[in-house]
Design an enzyme around this catalytic site. Structure first.
Site, short mmCIF file in Angstrom:
data_model
loop_
_atom_site.label_atom_id
_atom_site.label_comp_id
_atom_site.label_asym_id
_atom_site.label_seq_id
_atom_site.Cartn_x
_atom_site.Cartn_y
_atom_site.Cartn_z
N SER A 52 -7.98 -5.25 -22.06
CA SER A 52 -7.81 -3.83 -22.43
C SER A 52 -8.29 -2.91 -21.31
O SER A 52 -9.14 -3.29 -20.50
CB SER A 52 -8.61 -3.51 -23.69
OG SER A 52 -8.28 -4.38 -24.73
N1 SAH Z 1 -10.70 -8.41 -25.52
C1 SAH Z 1 -9.95 -9.11 -24.52
C2 SAH Z 1 -8.50 -8.70 -24.47
C3 SAH Z 1 -7.75 -9.32 -25.56
S1 SAH Z 1 -6.01 -9.39 -25.40
C4 SAH Z 1 -10.57 -8.97 -23.15
O1 SAH Z 1 -11.61 -8.33 -23.02
O2 SAH Z 1 -10.03 -9.56 -22.21
C5 SAH Z 1 -5.74 -10.04 -27.01
C6 SAH Z 1 -6.00 -11.51 -27.14
O3 SAH Z 1 -5.87 -11.85 -28.51
C7 SAH Z 1 -5.01 -12.39 -26.40
O4 SAH Z 1 -5.69 -13.20 -25.48
C8 SAH Z 1 -4.36 -13.23 -27.51
O5 SAH Z 1 -4.09 -14.56 -27.11
C9 SAH Z 1 -5.43 -13.20 -28.59
N2 SAH Z 1 -4.99 -13.48 -29.96
C10 SAH Z 1 -3.81 -13.18 -30.56
N3 SAH Z 1 -3.82 -13.61 -31.83
C11 SAH Z 1 -5.01 -14.19 -32.05
C12 SAH Z 1 -5.61 -14.84 -33.19
N4 SAH Z 1 -4.98 -14.99 -34.35
N5 SAH Z 1 -6.87 -15.34 -33.04
C13 SAH Z 1 -7.53 -15.22 -31.86
N6 SAH Z 1 -7.02 -14.63 -30.77
C14 SAH Z 1 -5.77 -14.11 -30.86
#
Ligand code: SAH
Length: 209
Positions: A52
């Protein structure tokens, strides 16, 4: 980056600003993106996912009202950066559980966290479907989702302590509202809308299919 986020009003609390000053964001990016680490923009982290933008991390940290000693669950660990920032604010008794759906990203985030000097006493990375929460470690003082959910997954509301705060981008695949759910000491839920945002979609049982 932190000076700018303070000036623009995204950062309001000295402890939150200090947390973002402490965590080296470049260590959470693939080598080719590292030179872009301190501009206020999301970045690709592989597997079609993004870290993000710093202003979104700042806003979410502020709205979570984090304090030392709290147990926090993150759904969507990605690079591990957001969890690392949260860990700065809850350490001294607190801990973050960060669930990531894509196994290779979970493994990389673990390596990123260790290279930033954050031990697994502070952040535990779990590979799996975070839309189900993490029953084994529940309940949590704070829960936040770092991806877009069609609705707040019911297991997460159950795994939130009373009192507690949950933060989640809720809406369609294209655009969401940042929703904050406050659970009162008696267990009553209040829902607030904190404005528009755009996140990658939540997958898993309570995600978009
Ligand atoms: N907070 C993160 C950015 C997240 S991007 C950072 O600081 O880098 C969103 C992430 O959510 C992605 O990596 C994706 O693979 C994950 N995601 C999607 N669905 C999910 C689920 N059901 N459980 C866990 N992670 C999930």
């Amino acid at each position: 980056m932190v000076q700018r986020l303070l000036r623009e009003g995204y950062l309001r609390t000295p402890a939150v600003a200090q947390a973002m000053r402490t965590v080296p964001r470049h260590l959470f990016l693939p080598p080719r993106q590292q030179r872009l680490a301190y501009i206020d923009s999301p970045q690709q982290i592989g597997e079609g996912q993004t870290i993000s933008a710093p202003h979104m991390v700042a806003m979410m940290l502020e709205r979570l009202e984090l304090a030392p000693g709290q147990k926090v669950l993150e759904v969507g660990g990605g690079s591990g950066y957001h969890a690392a920032c949260v860990a700065q604010l809850v350490r001294h008794g607190g801990k973050v559980w960060s669930i990531e759906y894509v196994k290779s990203l979970a493994e990389r985030s673990m390596a990123n966290l260790r290279s930033a000097g954050i031990p697994d006493d502070d952040v535990v990375v779990v590979a799996g479907d975070g839309s189900l929460g993490l029953e084994d470690a529940a309940p949590f003082d704070r829960i936040f989702i770092s991806c877009a959910a069609p609705e707040v997954p019911p297991p997460l509301l159950r795994q939130l302590k009373a009192p507690g705060i949950l933060l989640a981008p809720v809406g369609s695949r294209q655009i969401q509202s940042l929703v904050r759910v406050i659970k009162s000491p008696e267990g009553r839920l209040t829902r607030e809308d904190h404005g528009g945002c755009i996140f990658v979609p939540l997958r898993g049982k309570y995600g978009f299919d």
